[in-house]
Write a protein that holds these residues in place. Structure first.
Motif, mmCIF file in Angstrom:
data_model
loop_
_atom_site.group_PDB
_atom_site.id
_atom_site.type_symbol
_atom_site.label_atom_id
_atom_site.label_comp_id
_atom_site.label_asym_id
_atom_site.label_seq_id
_atom_site.Cartn_x
_atom_site.Cartn_y
_atom_site.Cartn_z
ATOM 1 N N LEU A 84 0.846 -1.183 0.000
ATOM 2 C CA LEU A 84 0.000 0.000 0.000
ATOM 3 C C LEU A 84 0.880 1.230 0.000
ATOM 4 C CD1 LEU A 84 -3.001 1.085 0.372
ATOM 5 C CD2 LEU A 84 -2.362 1.362 2.777
ATOM 6 N N ARG A 85 0.589 2.134 -0.957
ATOM 7 C CA ARG A 85 1.353 3.369 -1.021
ATOM 8 C C ARG A 85 0.669 4.411 -0.151
ATOM 9 N NH1 ARG A 85 5.142 5.735 -4.052
ATOM 10 N NH2 ARG A 85 5.331 3.911 -5.381
ATOM 11 N N VAL A 86 1.385 4.949 0.809
ATOM 12 C CA VAL A 86 0.898 6.072 1.617
ATOM 13 C C VAL A 86 1.900 7.184 1.424
ATOM 14 C CG1 VAL A 86 0.338 6.914 3.915
ATOM 15 C CG2 VAL A 86 -0.140 4.527 3.322
ATOM 16 N N GLY A 87 1.425 8.278 0.807
ATOM 17 C CA GLY A 87 2.343 9.348 0.473
ATOM 18 C C GLY A 87 3.379 8.803 -0.494
ATOM 19 N N ASN A 88 4.651 8.981 -0.148
ATOM 20 C CA ASN A 88 5.673 8.491 -1.061
ATOM 21 C C ASN A 88 6.299 7.183 -0.583
ATOM 22 O OD1 ASN A 88 6.873 9.511 1.138
ATOM 23 N ND2 ASN A 88 8.431 10.738 0.066
ATOM 24 N N ARG A 89 5.619 6.518 0.417
ATOM 25 C CA ARG A 89 6.195 5.258 0.899
ATOM 26 C C ARG A 89 5.253 4.117 0.573
ATOM 27 N NH1 ARG A 89 8.250 7.299 6.770
ATOM 28 N NH2 ARG A 89 9.494 5.399 6.754
ATOM 29 N N VAL A 90 5.825 2.955 0.433
ATOM 30 C CA VAL A 90 5.035 1.760 0.186
ATOM 31 C C VAL A 90 5.177 0.848 1.383
ATOM 32 C CG1 VAL A 90 4.741 -0.287 -1.260
ATOM 33 C CG2 VAL A 90 5.297 1.928 -2.317
ATOM 34 N N PHE A 91 4.011 0.456 1.951
ATOM 35 C CA PHE A 91 4.022 -0.499 3.051
ATOM 36 C C PHE A 91 3.646 -1.856 2.497
ATOM 37 C CE2 PHE A 91 2.796 3.579 5.130
ATOM 38 C CZ PHE A 91 3.997 3.775 5.790
ATOM 39 N N GLY A 92 4.534 -2.844 2.673
ATOM 40 C CA GLY A 92 4.314 -4.142 2.073
ATOM 41 C C GLY A 92 3.355 -4.997 2.860
ATOM 42 N N CYS A 93 2.662 -5.892 2.113
ATOM 43 C CA CYS A 93 1.855 -6.925 2.758
ATOM 44 C C CYS A 93 2.747 -8.146 2.872
ATOM 45 C CB CYS A 93 0.619 -7.239 1.905
ATOM 46 S SG CYS A 93 -0.490 -8.474 2.654
ATOM 47 N N TRP A 94 2.435 -9.037 3.873
ATOM 48 C CA TRP A 94 3.296 -10.224 4.010
ATOM 49 C C TRP A 94 3.230 -11.081 2.767
ATOM 50 C CZ3 TRP A 94 1.213 -15.064 3.608
ATOM 51 C CH2 TRP A 94 -0.178 -15.184 3.799
ATOM 52 N N ARG A 110 -8.989 -8.638 -3.980
ATOM 53 C CA ARG A 110 -9.969 -7.831 -3.252
ATOM 54 C C ARG A 110 -10.155 -8.418 -1.863
ATOM 55 N NH1 ARG A 110 -13.175 -3.766 -3.764
ATOM 56 N NH2 ARG A 110 -12.448 -3.392 -5.861
ATOM 57 N N VAL A 111 -10.061 -7.560 -0.863
ATOM 58 C CA VAL A 111 -10.102 -8.027 0.537
ATOM 59 C C VAL A 111 -11.162 -7.264 1.300
ATOM 60 C CG1 VAL A 111 -8.791 -8.325 2.648
ATOM 61 C CG2 VAL A 111 -7.633 -8.549 0.447
ATOM 62 N N ASN A 112 -12.130 -8.022 1.882
ATOM 63 C CA ASN A 112 -13.044 -7.378 2.837
ATOM 64 C C ASN A 112 -12.564 -7.732 4.251
ATOM 65 O OD1 ASN A 112 -13.718 -10.006 3.184
ATOM 66 N ND2 ASN A 112 -15.833 -9.822 2.449
ATOM 67 N N MET A 113 -13.397 -7.369 5.245
ATOM 68 C CA MET A 113 -12.931 -7.548 6.613
ATOM 69 C C MET A 113 -12.670 -9.011 6.937
ATOM 70 S SD MET A 113 -14.575 -6.295 10.193
ATOM 71 C CE MET A 113 -14.186 -4.594 9.898
ATOM 72 N N ALA A 114 -13.599 -9.899 6.577
ATOM 73 C CA ALA A 114 -13.440 -11.313 6.899
ATOM 74 C C ALA A 114 -12.159 -11.858 6.285
ATOM 75 C CB ALA A 114 -14.654 -12.096 6.406
ATOM 76 N N LYS A 115 -11.938 -11.524 5.013
ATOM 77 C CA LYS A 115 -10.737 -12.015 4.357
ATOM 78 C C LYS A 115 -9.492 -11.373 4.965
ATOM 79 C CE LYS A 115 -8.764 -12.921 -0.212
ATOM 80 N NZ LYS A 115 -8.866 -12.652 -1.665
ATOM 81 N N GLY A 116 -9.670 -10.103 5.344
ATOM 82 C CA GLY A 116 -8.550 -9.422 6.001
ATOM 83 C C GLY A 116 -8.117 -10.175 7.249
ATOM 84 N N ILE A 117 -9.092 -10.746 7.958
ATOM 85 C CA ILE A 117 -8.748 -11.490 9.178
ATOM 86 C C ILE A 117 -8.218 -12.875 8.819
ATOM 87 C CG2 ILE A 117 -9.697 -12.551 11.257
ATOM 88 C CD1 ILE A 117 -11.550 -10.107 11.519
ATOM 89 N N TYR A 118 -9.002 -13.634 8.059
ATOM 90 C CA TYR A 118 -8.561 -15.024 7.891
ATOM 91 C C TYR A 118 -7.346 -15.163 7.005
ATOM 92 C CZ TYR A 118 -11.643 -15.519 3.653
ATOM 93 O OH TYR A 118 -12.260 -15.387 2.444
ATOM 94 N N GLN A 119 -7.144 -14.199 6.078
ATOM 95 C CA GLN A 119 -5.915 -14.228 5.296
ATOM 96 C C GLN A 119 -4.839 -13.339 5.910
ATOM 97 O OE1 GLN A 119 -4.767 -15.658 2.198
ATOM 98 N NE2 GLN A 119 -6.327 -17.202 2.667
ATOM 99 N N CYS A 171 -4.528 -10.186 5.873
ATOM 100 C CA CYS A 171 -4.007 -9.241 4.882
ATOM 101 C C CYS A 171 -3.617 -7.928 5.529
ATOM 102 C CB CYS A 171 -5.059 -8.982 3.803
ATOM 103 S SG CYS A 171 -4.507 -7.738 2.605
ATOM 104 N N ASP A 172 -2.359 -7.573 5.412
ATOM 105 C CA ASP A 172 -1.879 -6.357 6.059
ATOM 106 C C ASP A 172 -2.419 -5.108 5.376
ATOM 107 O OD1 ASP A 172 -0.353 -7.817 7.872
ATOM 108 O OD2 ASP A 172 1.320 -7.977 6.458
ATOM 109 N N VAL A 173 -2.533 -5.165 4.054
ATOM 110 C CA VAL A 173 -2.931 -3.980 3.302
ATOM 111 C C VAL A 173 -4.320 -3.498 3.726
ATOM 112 C CG1 VAL A 173 -3.579 -3.184 0.988
ATOM 113 C CG2 VAL A 173 -1.404 -4.378 1.353
ATOM 114 N N TYR A 174 -5.223 -4.489 3.952
ATOM 115 C CA TYR A 174 -6.567 -4.122 4.387
ATOM 116 C C TYR A 174 -6.494 -3.248 5.627
ATOM 117 C CZ TYR A 174 -11.285 -4.546 6.307
ATOM 118 O OH TYR A 174 -12.512 -4.251 6.835
ATOM 119 N N PHE A 175 -5.661 -3.644 6.555
ATOM 120 C CA PHE A 175 -5.591 -2.902 7.833
ATOM 121 C C PHE A 175 -4.845 -1.588 7.675
ATOM 122 C CE2 PHE A 175 -6.716 -7.163 9.069
ATOM 123 C CZ PHE A 175 -7.720 -6.921 9.987
ATOM 124 N N TYR A 176 -3.782 -1.589 6.828
ATOM 125 C CA TYR A 176 -3.089 -0.319 6.572
ATOM 126 C C TYR A 176 -4.076 0.710 6.039
ATOM 127 C CZ TYR A 176 1.291 -3.119 6.402
ATOM 128 O OH TYR A 176 2.330 -3.930 6.661
#
Lengths: 371, 679
Positions: free
Chosen positions: B356-366, B373-382, B384-389
Motif C-alpha cells: 500500500l502506497r501512503v504518500g511516497n512510501r510503500v508499506f508491504g503486505c506479508w 480484493r479483501v473485505n474484513m473477513a478475508k482481512g482477518i482469515y488471510q 491481509c496487512d494492506v486491508y488494515f493499513y
C-alpha cells in the motif's frame, strides 16, 4: 546420766560432734541426690572418708602438747617441701599440678598447709619472748612463714587456697597481740594492693572471675553461668525447697559442680531456706564450740592453735557460701563437711581433731590458768 | 593497749586481755558474716523466689514450636497442586553448634551428602545469621534419621525431626504459577519477628501464590513442652499442642490442563493461557521452561542456580505475566472490531496488490503477490496487512488504541500474583510523552499489525480473545469463587461479535492461515488468529532459522466453540519461528479440554520424540549440567529474592521502549505459511 553412759563416751565433746554428724549426714543426703538418687559415686565415699578422718581426728586428739610443739617446725618444713615438689613435678611434667598421687588418695599439699600454717605460727609466738611481740623484727620471720607457702600456692596457681593460708596466718598475728595500727596499715596497703594485684597479679581467667562476680549477668552463658545458675538454684528453692531428689537445676545439669563447690546450692534447691538455716546453725554450733575451746585453754600456744583452726574452717564456710550466693567471686573453695572431696575433708577433720586435742588438754589440767 | 608512761609494755596479762578482746571481735565478725549469709539466703529464697522459680522453669522447660502443616493449594476440582508429604528431615542451628566443621563432616558422612551439597551447606553457613536454621537434608529414610538421632549428644545444634515437606505433584508445570517455599531469610525474620520463622523445618512462601497466600496457608503452629538438660537432651515430654493446618486455597486452574499445556509446550519456550468464557476463570497459565519447585524448598542450590541462569530461555521468568511480546497479527480481530464500532461496513473492501502506497512510501503486505480484493473477513482469515493499513489510515489510531485497552491490552488485572507487566498500547499522546515526537503514518501502520511499540503479555492476549469472543468484559480470576460473576458488556453493537467469530473461525476452519489448527473433534470448531512477531529486521535473518534469539515469536489467540465460546486463550512461543509453532499447541490443548484421551495421545507421540515428560527432561538436564559443571559452579546470590528480582529487571529492560521507531516494520513474506505451502 554419768552412771549410765561410760566415761570415755561421756567425755567426748558431743556439743560439737552431734552437729558435725548431722551436717555430714545431711551432706551425704545432698550428695545422694546430686548423683541422681544413688549412693555412688559421691555419698558413699563421702561418708567413708568422714569415718576414716574421724578416726584420724580422734587419734590426733590424743597427741600430747609437747609432741605437737616439737613437731610444729618439722611439719611446716615438710609441707613446704611437698609444695615445692608439686611445683617441680608440674614444671617437669608440663602444666600445673596441685596434687601428689599417694595411691589411695590424691594429696593436695596446699590443703595440708592450711592447718600447718596455724600450727607453726602458734608455735612461733609461743616461743617468742612476750616483750618482742610488738617489735618489727619479730614480724619478719612470721611474715616469711606466711609468705613462702602463699607464694608457692599462688604459683600453682590457686588464689583461693593462698588467701585461706593468708587469712589463717593473719588471724594468728591478730590474736597474738600485734599492734592494732599494723593491721590498720595492712588494711590500707591491701586496699591499694588489691587493684594492683588485679591488673598485674591475676591471670586472665582469674580476672574474669572477679569481673563476672561483680556483674554475673554480663556473661550469662560464659563465666557468669556458675553464679547465675547457683542463685537460680537457691532462689527457686523458696522456704521449704522443691523436695528431696526434686531439684531440677542440679538434676538437669544446669548447676555446675553440684557435688563439690556448689553443693550448698544443690541442697538449698531441694531443702529451701529451712535447709540453709539448718546448715548455718550447725556450722555456728561447731565454730562456737571451737571458740569456747580456744578461750578456755590456758596457754598461749593452745589458744592460738585452737582459734586458728576455727578461723580456717570459718574461712572455708564463709567464702564458699558467699560465692554460691553471689557475694564473692568463684574461687573454687569447697564447703566443709558437705562437699565431696578428700582433701578438704582431710583438712577440716585435722582442724576438728586439733580442736578436740586442745579440748582434751584443757580438761587434763588447767596447769597455768591462774598463773 | 598503751599504758601511761612506758610504751608497749607487753606482758602475759596484757596479751591474755588482748586475746580475749580480739577473739570476741573475731567471733562477732564471724557471727556477723553468718547473719549476713542467713539474710542473703532469705533474700534469694523468699524475696526473689518468684523470679528465680521462673528462671529455673525456663531452664528446665524447653518450648519447641511444631511447624504447622501448610494449607494445600487445590485446582478447581479439588485435586492438589501443592500438598505436604510426611518425611524425616535434619536441620542445624549454627549458633548452637560447638565445632561447626567437625559436625558438618560427620553429618555429611551419616547422610552421605554429595560434595556439591556439602559446599552449598558451607555457603549457607557463611551467609547465615546464626539463629536461622539451615536445612541439611529432607526426605530422609528412617535409618538415616535414626543414625543422626542417636548421635545427638555429639552434635549440638543439630535438629532431626519428623516433619512435612511441601510437595508439588506436577513439579515444573506449576513452578511459575504457584511459586515455591523456603526457609525465611534473615531479612524476612527482621520484618516479621514471628518465632515460627526461625523454627527448623518451617518454610514460607517465596514466590507466586505461595507468597501471595502466605498468611492463609500458614496455619497455627503446635507446641511441644519438654524437660531438657543443660546440654539440650530431652528428658521427657510435658505437654504437646497439635498444630492447626493452614487453610487451603482453591484455584480456578484445571490441574490436568495446566500439566498438559506445560508438557505440550515441549522443547519450546513459551506460555499457554486458557480462560473460561463464562466466568473469566483462568484454567491454565503454563509457562515453560520452568523450574521444579520441589527442588527449591531447601533453598536454591549452586547447580540449580547455575543451570537456570545460563539458560537463554529464562526458566525463572513467568512468561504468562512477565513476558511481553509484540502481538503481531493477533491484534487484527481487535482492530477489526474497532473499525466496526467506528462504523466501517464489513463488506467495504480494498484491493491488495502486495503493498500500500501512503504518500511516497510503500508499506508491504506479508503476501508480496497480493490478496486481490479483501473485505474484513478475508482481512482477518488471510491476515491481509494492506486491508488494515488502508482502513487504519482512514479511521486513525484514536479508534484503535482505546479498543486495544478496552480489550485488555496495556491493562493490569486484579489477580493475586506477585507482579504482572502491563505492556504498551501506543497512541499519539504516549509517543509525545515518551519520545517527544509526533505520531506518524508508519506508527499507525505498525500498530495495526501489532508491531512497533505495541507489547502485550500472553495473559492480556487471552483476555482480549475472550472479550472479543463473548462481547463481555471478562475479568481473569485465579481464586475459585462459586459465585458466577456478572461481567459487564463490552457494548459491541449489532452483530459485530458474530462477524469476528465467523472470520476467526475461517482462520482455522476455512481458507485461513491456520488450517492445521482444526480440532480433531467433529462437532466443535475452534476460532483463532495467528500472529508472528519479528524480533529482528528482514535484513538480519529470515525469522525461521538461524540463531534461536533471532527467530520470530509465534503467537495464536483462540476460542471454542466459535459460535458459543466456552474457552478462550492464547499461546505464545518465543522465537518459535512464526505462528506455526503456536497454533498446533493451541489445537492440542483445546482437544485435551474437549477430549482428554485424544489430546493425550497426541502428547505421548511428541514426548516420545522429545525424550520424556517435562519433569523427566528437567531432571536429566540437571544431571547433565551437574556432570558438565563439575566443581566450577558459581555461588548463588545471598538472597533468593535477588535472583528473581534480577530476572524481572532483565525482562523489563528487554521490553523497555527505548528506541525510536523510524519506519514501518516490513512484514516477512509468507509469514503465515499459506500459499507457499511449506508449513
Amino acid at each position: 546420766m554419768m552412771s549410765i553412759v561410760p566415761a570415755p563416751v561421756a567425755r567426748q565433746p558431743w556439743a560439737m560432734l552431734i552437729p558435725l554428724f548431722l551436717l555430714v549426714s545431711f551432706g551425704g543426703a545432698v550428695l545422694f541426690s546430686a548423683a541422681g538418687g544413688h549412693m555412688q559415686p559421691y555419698a558413699a565415699s563421702h561418708l567413708v572418708r568422714f569415718g576414716v578422718f574421724l578416726v584420724v581426728a580422734i587419734a590426733l586428739s590424743l597427741v600430747s602438747r609437747d609432741l605437737v610443739k616439737w613437731g610444729a617446725y618439722p611439719a611446716y618444713i615438710g609441707t613446704v617441701l611437698l609444695l615445692v615438689l608439686v611445683e617441680a613435678m608440674g614444671a617437669i611434667g608440663g602444666g600445673s599440678q596441685r596434687w601428689l598421687n599417694l595411691g589411695f588418695m590424691q594429696l593436695q599439699p596446699s590443703e595440708l598447709m592450711k592447718p600447718v600454717i596455724v600450727l607453726v605460727l602458734a608455735r612461733y609466738y609461743d616461743t617468742l619472748p612476750l616483750g618482742m611481740t610488738a617489735e618489727w623484727k619479730a614480724l619478719v620471720p612470721a611474715a616469711a612463714l606466711i609468705g613462702i607457702p602463699m607464694v608457692l600456692v599462688l604459683l600453682q596457681p590457686d588464689l583461693g587456697t593462698a588467701l585461706a593460708i593468708g587469712f589463717g596466718g593473719a588471724v594468728i598475728l591478730f590474736l597474738a597481740g600485734l599492734p592494732m595500727r599494723w593491721f590498720v596499715a595492712g588494711g590500707v596497703l591491701g586496699a591499694i594492693a588489691v587493684p594492683l594485684a588485679y591488673f598485674f597479679g591475676l591471670k586472665e581467667y582469674q580476672q574474669r572471675r572477679v569481673t563476672t562476680f561483680l556483674d554475673p549477668e554480663s556473661d550469662p552463658l560464659g563465666a557468669g553461668y556458675h553464679i547465675t545458675q547457683s542463685k537460680i538454684a537457691i532462689g527457686s528453692g523458696g522456704f521449704s525447697g522443691k523436695g528431696f531428689n526434686n531439684g531440677s537445676q542440679s538434676h538437669l545439669n544446669y548447676l555446675p559442680e553440684p557435688h563439690t563447690d556448689f553443693v550448698f546450692a544443690t541442697m538449698a534447691e531441694e531443702w529451701g531456706m529451712l535447709g540453709g538455716l539448718f546448715v548455718l546453725a550447725m556450722f555456728g554450733l561447731i565454730l562456737g564450740w571451737g571458740i569456747k575451746v580456744a578461750r578456755a585453754s590456758t596457754d598461749r600456744f593452745a589458744r592460738l592453735l585452737a582459734f586458728g583452726m576455727v578461723a580456717t574452717i570459718f574461712f572455708y564456710i564463709a567464702i564458699n557460701l558467699m560465692m554460691v550466693m553471689g557475694m564473692a567471686p568463684v574461687v573454687g573453695i569447697p564447703l566443709p563437711f558437705m562437699s565431696h572431696g578428700g582433701s578438704s575433708m582431710m583438712t577440716n577433720m585435722i582442724c576438728i581433731g586439733t580442736l578436740m586435742m586442745v579440748n582434751r588438754w584443757n580438761r587434763s589440767g588447767p596447769r597455768r590458768s591462774f598463773a | 593497749m598503751k599504758s601511761g608512761g612506758k610504751k608497749t609494755i607487753v606482758s602475759a596479762t596484757s596479751l591474755q586481755n588482748s586475746f580475749d578482746r580480739r577473739s570476741v571481735v573475731l567471733a562477732a565478725f564471724g557471727g556477723g558474716i553468718g547473719t549476713l549469709l542467713a539474710v542473703r539466703m532469705g533474700y534469694l529464697a523468699i524475696a526473689e523466689n518468684e523470679k528465680y522459680r521462673t528462671e529455673a522453669e525456663s531452664n528446665r522447660v524447653n518450648l519447641t514450636l511444631i511447624p504447622p502443616r501448610r494449607g494445600w493449594i487445590l485446582d478447581r476440582n479439588g485435586a492438589p497442586l501443592a500438598s505436604n508429604r510426611a518425611d524425616f528431615r535434619v536441620d542445624i542451628i549454627p549458633e548452637r553448634m560447638n565445632d561447626k566443621e567437625a559436625e558438618l563432616e560427620s553429618l555429611g558422612e551419616l547422610l552421605s551428602l554429595s560434595e556439591t551439597r556439602m559446599r552449598e551447606l558451607r555457603d549457607k553457613f557463611e551467609k547465615s545469621r546464626g539463629f536461622a536454621p539451615i536445612e541439611v537434608a529432607a526426605g530422609l529414610d528412617y535409618e538415616q534419621f535414626a543414625a543422626v538421632s542417636v548421635r545427638l549428644p555429639e552434635l549440638p545444634g543439630v535438629v532431626p525431626q519428623r516433619g512435612f515437606t511441601r510437595f508439588y505433584p506436577t513439579g515444573p508445570a506449576v513452578g511459575h504459577l504457584i511459586g515455591y517455599v523456603g526457609p525465611a531469610s534473615a531479612e524476612e525474620y527482621e520484618l516479621d519477628r514471628n518465632p515460627l520463622l526461625i523454627t527448623p523445618g518451617y518454610k514460607i512462601g517465596k514466590d507466586g501464590l505461595e507468597k501471595q497466600f502466605e498468611q492463609q496457608l500458614r496455619g497455627v503452629p503446635g507446641a511441644r513442652r519438654v524437660e531438657v538438660t543443660a546440654s539440650g537432651r530431652v528428658i521427657r515430654d510435658l505437654e504437646t499442642r497439635e498444630d492447626i493446618q493452614g487453610k487451603a486455597v482453591q484455584l480456578t486452574i484445571d490441574g490436568p490442563l495446566q500439566d498438559y499445556a506445560a508438557r505440550r509446550i515441549g522443547l519450546e519456550s513459551g506460555s499457554v493461557v486458557v480462560m473460561d468464557c463464562d466466568t473469566g476463570d483462568l484454567l491454565c497459565m503454563a509457562s515453560m521452561p520452568s523450574f521444579d519447585p520441589n527442588s527449591f524448598s531447601d533453598g536454591i542450590g549452586r547447580l540449580e542456580y547455575g543451570m537456570l541462569r545460563d539458560d537463554e530461555r529464562v526458566p525463572l521468568r513467568n512468561k504468562v505475566l512477565k513476558g511481553l511480546y509484540p502481538p503481531g497479527s493477533t491484534v487484527k480481530p481487535m482492530v477489526s472490531m474497532a473499525f466496526l464500532e467506528a462504523g466501517l461496513d464489513p463488506e467495504d473492501s480494498v484491493v491488495c496488490g502486495g503493498g500500500l502506497r501512503v504518500g511516497n512510501r510503500v508499506f508491504g503486505c506479508w503476501n508480496r503477490r497480493g490478496h486481490g480484493r479483501v473485505n474484513m473477513a478475508k482481512g482477518i482469515y488471510q491476515s491481509c496487512d494492506v486491508y488494515f493499513y488502508h482502513f487504519a489510515q482512514k479511521l486513525g489510531m484514536d479508534v484503535i488504541a482505546p479498543m486495544a485497552k478496552h480489550c485488555g491490552m496495556g491493562q493490569e488485572f486484579p489477580l493475586p500474583v506477585v507482579s504482572q507487566f502491563y505492556g504498551t498500547v501506543p497512541d499519539p499522546a504516549w509517543k509525545m510523552k515518551k519520545f517527544n515526537r509526533e505520531w506518524e503514518a508508519f506508527d499507525t501502520v505498525n500498530a495495526t499489525i501489532g508491531q512497533g511499540y505495541m507489547l502485550a503479555s500472553p495473559l492480556q492476549l487471552a483476555v482480549m480473545a475472550s472479550r472479543l469472543a463473548t462481547g463481555s468484559k471478562l475479568m481473569p480470576r485465579l481464586v475459585l469463587d462459586p459465585k458466577a460473576p456478572s461481567p459487564a458488556s463490552m457494548n459491541f453493537h449489532g452483530n459485530h461479535v458474530e462477524i469476528i467469530q465467523q472470520a476467526m473461525k475461517d482462520v482455522v476452519n476455512g481458507p485461513g492461515t491456520a488450517g492445521r489448527a482444526r480440532l480433531p473433534i467433529p462437532d466443535i470448531q475452534m476460532a483463532g488468529k495467528t500472529g508472528t512477531a519479528q524480533v529482528v529486521s528482514l535484513s538480519v535473518g529470515n525469522g525461521r532459522s538461524g540463531p534461536w534469539k533471532t527467530r520470530d515469536h509465534g503467537l495464536f489467540i483462540f476460542f471454542a466453540p466459535f459460535d458459543k465460546p466456552k474457552f478462550a486463550g492464547a499461546v505464545v512461543i518465543e522465537h518459535g519461528g512464526g505462528s506455526g509453532a503456536a497454533y498446533p499447541i493451541a489445537r492440542d490443548v483445546m482437544t485435551f479440554l474437549f477430549d482428554p484421551k485424544k489430546g493425550l495421545d497426541a502428547l505421548y507421540a511428541f514426548e516420545k520424540q522429545w525424550g520424556g515428560t517435562a519433569q523427566e527432561r528437567l531432571a536429566r538436564k540437571y544431571a547433565a549440567y551437574a556432570a558438565a559443571a563439575g566443581q566450577d559452579v558459581p555461588p548463588v546470590p545471598r538472597r533468593e529474592e535477588d535472583i528473581f528480582a534480577r530476572v524481572d529487571a532483565e525482562a523489563r529492560a528487554a521490553s523497555a521502549q527505548t528506541e525510536l521507531e523510524t519506519q514501518a516494520i516490513q512484514p516477512r513474506p509468507n509469514e503465515h505459511g499459506v500459499g507457499g505451502g511449506t508449513r
